[in-house]
Write a protein that holds these residues in place. Structure first.
Motif, PDB file in Angstrom:
ATOM      1  N   GLY A   1     -37.012 -27.921 -13.956  1.00  0.00           N
ATOM      2  CA  GLY A   1     -36.902 -27.592 -15.386  1.00  0.00           C
ATOM      3  C   GLY A   1     -36.190 -26.515 -15.954  1.00  0.00           C
ATOM      4  O   GLY A   1     -35.451 -25.904 -15.022  1.00  0.00           O
ATOM      5  N   PHE A   2     -35.915 -26.508 -17.283  1.00  0.00           N
ATOM      6  CA  PHE A   2     -34.947 -25.359 -17.601  1.00  0.00           C
ATOM      7  C   PHE A   2     -35.864 -24.666 -18.822  1.00  0.00           C
ATOM      8  O   PHE A   2     -36.434 -25.080 -19.785  1.00  0.00           O
ATOM      9  N   LEU A   3     -35.214 -23.221 -18.979  1.00  0.00           N
ATOM     10  CA  LEU A   3     -35.898 -22.446 -20.106  1.00  0.00           C
ATOM     11  C   LEU A   3     -35.193 -22.883 -21.277  1.00  0.00           C
ATOM     12  O   LEU A   3     -33.908 -23.034 -21.482  1.00  0.00           O
ATOM     13  N   VAL A   4     -36.096 -22.865 -22.412  1.00  0.00           N
ATOM     14  CA  VAL A   4     -35.501 -23.043 -23.892  1.00  0.00           C
ATOM     15  C   VAL A   4     -35.874 -22.065 -24.747  1.00  0.00           C
ATOM     16  O   VAL A   4     -35.640 -22.259 -25.981  1.00  0.00           O
ATOM     17  N   SER A   5     -36.232 -20.898 -24.348  1.00  0.00           N
ATOM     18  CA  SER A   5     -36.538 -19.851 -25.290  1.00  0.00           C
ATOM     19  C   SER A   5     -36.873 -18.750 -24.416  1.00  0.00           C
ATOM     20  O   SER A   5     -37.065 -18.802 -22.993  1.00  0.00           O
ATOM     21  N   PRO A   6     -36.591 -17.594 -24.923  1.00  0.00           N
ATOM     22  CA  PRO A   6     -36.774 -16.056 -24.197  1.00  0.00           C
ATOM     23  C   PRO A   6     -38.095 -15.779 -23.917  1.00  0.00           C
ATOM     24  O   PRO A   6     -38.402 -14.867 -23.119  1.00  0.00           O
ATOM     25  N   ALA A   7     -39.076 -16.423 -24.537  1.00  0.00           N
ATOM     26  CA  ALA A   7     -40.424 -16.060 -24.447  1.00  0.00           C
ATOM     27  C   ALA A   7     -41.232 -16.807 -23.465  1.00  0.00           C
ATOM     28  O   ALA A   7     -42.261 -16.987 -23.294  1.00  0.00           O
ATOM     29  N   GLY A   8     -40.332 -17.593 -22.688  1.00  0.00           N
ATOM     30  CA  GLY A   8     -41.193 -18.483 -21.563  1.00  0.00           C
ATOM     31  C   GLY A   8     -41.321 -20.114 -21.651  1.00  0.00           C
ATOM     32  O   GLY A   8     -42.150 -20.439 -20.941  1.00  0.00           O
ATOM     33  N   HIS A   9     -40.720 -20.543 -22.656  1.00  0.00           N
ATOM     34  CA  HIS A   9     -40.996 -21.927 -22.888  1.00  0.00           C
ATOM     35  C   HIS A   9     -39.865 -22.814 -21.864  1.00  0.00           C
ATOM     36  O   HIS A   9     -38.821 -22.482 -21.904  1.00  0.00           O
ATOM     37  N   ILE A  10     -40.323 -23.715 -21.398  1.00  0.00           N
ATOM     38  CA  ILE A  10     -39.692 -24.457 -20.319  1.00  0.00           C
ATOM     39  C   ILE A  10     -39.890 -26.020 -20.801  1.00  0.00           C
ATOM     40  O   ILE A  10     -41.072 -26.542 -20.828  1.00  0.00           O
ATOM     41  N   ALA A  11     -38.652 -26.531 -20.574  1.00  0.00           N
ATOM     42  CA  ALA A  11     -38.661 -28.236 -20.911  1.00  0.00           C
ATOM     43  C   ALA A  11     -38.537 -28.873 -19.419  1.00  0.00           C
ATOM     44  O   ALA A  11     -37.782 -28.284 -18.619  1.00  0.00           O
ATOM     45  N   THR A  12     -39.188 -30.085 -19.184  1.00  0.00           N
ATOM     46  CA  THR A  12     -39.212 -30.646 -18.166  1.00  0.00           C
ATOM     47  C   THR A  12     -39.619 -31.995 -18.216  1.00  0.00           C
ATOM     48  O   THR A  12     -39.890 -32.555 -19.480  1.00  0.00           O
ATOM     49  N   ALA A  13     -39.575 -33.004 -17.208  1.00  0.00           N
ATOM     50  CA  ALA A  13     -39.873 -34.358 -17.429  1.00  0.00           C
ATOM     51  C   ALA A  13     -41.297 -34.403 -17.336  1.00  0.00           C
ATOM     52  O   ALA A  13     -41.934 -33.891 -16.248  1.00  0.00           O
TER      53      ALA A  13
ATOM     54  N   GLU B   1     -46.098 -16.629 -19.084  1.00  0.00           N
ATOM     55  CA  GLU B   1     -46.267 -15.436 -19.747  1.00  0.00           C
ATOM     56  C   GLU B   1     -45.026 -14.482 -19.268  1.00  0.00           C
ATOM     57  O   GLU B   1     -45.359 -13.638 -18.237  1.00  0.00           O
ATOM     58  N   ALA B   2     -43.972 -14.514 -19.998  1.00  0.00           N
ATOM     59  CA  ALA B   2     -42.884 -13.861 -19.524  1.00  0.00           C
ATOM     60  C   ALA B   2     -42.161 -13.632 -20.694  1.00  0.00           C
ATOM     61  O   ALA B   2     -42.220 -14.333 -21.781  1.00  0.00           O
ATOM     62  N   ASP B   3     -40.945 -12.652 -20.832  1.00  0.00           N
ATOM     63  CA  ASP B   3     -40.152 -12.492 -22.036  1.00  0.00           C
ATOM     64  C   ASP B   3     -38.808 -12.184 -21.618  1.00  0.00           C
ATOM     65  O   ASP B   3     -38.690 -11.715 -20.397  1.00  0.00           O
ATOM     66  N   ASP B   4     -37.925 -12.012 -22.782  1.00  0.00           N
ATOM     67  CA  ASP B   4     -36.505 -11.568 -22.521  1.00  0.00           C
ATOM     68  C   ASP B   4     -35.932 -12.350 -21.334  1.00  0.00           C
ATOM     69  O   ASP B   4     -35.337 -11.983 -20.527  1.00  0.00           O
ATOM     70  N   LEU B   5     -36.191 -13.638 -21.300  1.00  0.00           N
ATOM     71  CA  LEU B   5     -35.603 -14.504 -20.317  1.00  0.00           C
ATOM     72  C   LEU B   5     -34.313 -15.372 -20.851  1.00  0.00           C
ATOM     73  O   LEU B   5     -34.207 -15.535 -22.026  1.00  0.00           O
ATOM     74  N   SER B   6     -33.351 -15.536 -19.805  1.00  0.00           N
ATOM     75  CA  SER B   6     -32.156 -16.414 -20.417  1.00  0.00           C
ATOM     76  C   SER B   6     -32.836 -17.770 -20.642  1.00  0.00           C
ATOM     77  O   SER B   6     -33.574 -18.302 -20.003  1.00  0.00           O
ATOM     78  N   PHE B   7     -32.046 -18.211 -21.498  1.00  0.00           N
ATOM     79  CA  PHE B   7     -32.451 -19.791 -21.897  1.00  0.00           C
ATOM     80  C   PHE B   7     -31.329 -20.621 -22.139  1.00  0.00           C
ATOM     81  O   PHE B   7     -30.193 -20.073 -22.612  1.00  0.00           O
ATOM     82  N   PHE B   8     -31.340 -22.031 -22.486  1.00  0.00           N
ATOM     83  CA  PHE B   8     -30.446 -22.719 -23.171  1.00  0.00           C
ATOM     84  C   PHE B   8     -30.723 -23.324 -24.372  1.00  0.00           C
ATOM     85  O   PHE B   8     -31.912 -23.684 -24.579  1.00  0.00           O
ATOM     86  N   PRO B   9     -29.795 -22.807 -25.254  1.00  0.00           N
ATOM     87  CA  PRO B   9     -29.969 -23.080 -26.620  1.00  0.00           C
ATOM     88  C   PRO B   9     -29.880 -24.786 -26.775  1.00  0.00           C
ATOM     89  O   PRO B   9     -28.777 -25.313 -25.907  1.00  0.00           O
ATOM     90  N   ILE B  10     -30.663 -25.436 -27.441  1.00  0.00           N
ATOM     91  CA  ILE B  10     -30.484 -26.848 -27.519  1.00  0.00           C
ATOM     92  C   ILE B  10     -29.422 -27.366 -28.814  1.00  0.00           C
ATOM     93  O   ILE B  10     -29.776 -27.012 -30.082  1.00  0.00           O
ATOM     94  N   PRO B  11     -28.037 -27.833 -28.488  1.00  0.00           N
ATOM     95  CA  PRO B  11     -27.444 -28.154 -29.732  1.00  0.00           C
ATOM     96  C   PRO B  11     -27.906 -29.241 -30.610  1.00  0.00           C
ATOM     97  O   PRO B  11     -28.468 -30.153 -29.909  1.00  0.00           O
TER      98      PRO B  11
END
Length: 359
Positions: free
Chosen positions: A80-92, A130-140
């Motif tokens: 999976g990969f992070l898509v927001s600094p608030a802990g949202h994760i996209a995956t299959a 439940e985490a914050d201030d995480l590195s994430f991928f902006p989705i273009p």
């Protein structure tokens, strides 16, 4: 009688036996020197740009996902990969998410996650920790990638990374941009839109849900599940492009497409709420803890019969809420007034269908 020399044997006799130790040493040193010069040649450097930097940049944005599986050759892990600094994760979307999975960050921190929502047509899911201030991928918004462009595929390949180990990285190029025409087993997959075909082997256990990035470390797409080409049976290495994922991921994070249970709707008395029976739906025997909501039979002239629900349809959503198993299906129906209509999303072989049942 004189003996004629065997010229053929003489000409093809191995010559290396005549070389002394000093000659072999010279050849070896020459090869080493040539290799060093080749590596330092500017043209060589420009032909193979270093991918070390984007690989390092991607690691804090990747996660390892562990959930259901582990039996009958089914792996209990994916990427999976992070898509927001608030802990949202996209995956299959897969059987691994049949339970709320454990997510492990790049630094080894472990989190219990919740499935926020998913898009059945794309086989995409979004988790939340439940985490914050995480590195994430902006989705273009758009994808400018073309055939032949260099890429990196980053994933939890074979479940190797179980703690703070880095995710696996494969380097390759985009082989083509084309429509997906694939099958899983005997069933064609629901997504048939555009994909990026890759010349690297991304079709491995655990790679699904990984990230495809460019040499600048920018997100290009999500690695897909293990699939075969529908006609040839060849395993496919592909990624779903970022611009296809952008809107559904945004809708789920914004709450416009969440599938979490709505606890604000109370459970109604049985005589006032819907049930599988009231809709004319007979389910397969509920013999497992998480028996999927497959339809066994349909009562004639019922609400289900009027919208052409059929045996073997799998109920995926009820009024936009996820149906993880039969008990969840019954619980969701208990929260809907029997006088109200019920919106279902079902999977029928390779199709995702939206149906509205009216009492």
């Amino acid at each position: 009688m004189s003996r004629t020399p065997n010229l053929e044997q003489e000409n093809f006799r191995p010559r290396h036996a005549d070389l002394g130790t000093s000659s072999w040493l010279k050849i070896l040193l020459g090869c080493i020197a040539w290799s060093i010069l080749a590596c330092l040649t500017p043209n060589s450097l420009s032909a193979q740009p270093s991918m070390a930097r984007p690989s390092d940049q991607a690691q804090p944005k990747m996660v390892k996902v562990y959930g259901a599986g582990g039996l009958s050759g089914l792996e209990a892990y994916q990427s999976g990969f992070l898509v927001s600094p608030a802990g949202h994760i996209a995956t299959a979307w897969s059987y691994v998410l049949d339970v709320d999975p454990v997510v492990i960050l790049h630094d080894g921190r472990r989190f219990e996650s919740k499935i926020v929502g998913f898009e059945p047509a794309l086989e995409l899911a979004v988790l939340k920790i439940e985490a914050d201030d995480l590195s994430f991928f902006p989705i273009p918004e758009t994808n400018s990638i073309s055939w032949g462009d260099p890429v990196l595929a980053v994933s939890n390949l074979f479940g190797i990374a179980t703690g703070n180990e880095p995710a696996s990285v494969m380097q390759g190029r985009v082989a083509a941009k084309t429509k997906l025409d694939a099958r899983r087993g005997t069933f064609q997959t629901p997504y048939r839109g555009e994909v990026l075909l890759l010349d690297l082997v991304a079709n491995n256990p655990g790679a699904a849900g990984g990230a495809l990035i460019n040499p600048e470390g920018e997100f290009l797409g999500m690695l897909g599940k293990e699939l075969r080409d529908r006609k040839t049976g060849v395993w496919l290495n592909y990624a779903i492009p970022a611009d296809v994922l952008r809107q559904p991921i945004g809708d789920i994070i914004a709450g416009r497409k969440t599938t979490l249970p709505d606890e604000s709707n109370p459970v109604l008395p049985r005589e006032k709420s819907h049930s599988p029976t009231s809709l004319g739906i007979g389910l397969i025997p509920d013999v497992l803890e998480n028996t999927p909501a497959y339809i066994d039979f349909i009562e004639k002239e019922s609400a289900a019969d009027r919208v052409d629900l059929r045996p073997d349809d799998l109920i995926v959503l009820v009024n936009g809420r996820r149906v993880s198993h039969q008990r969840a299906f019954r619980d969701l129906l208990r929260r809907i007034d029997r006088r109200d209509q019920v919106a279902l999303v079902v999977q029928r072989d390779n199709e995702i269908l939206d149906l509205v049942l009216r009492p």
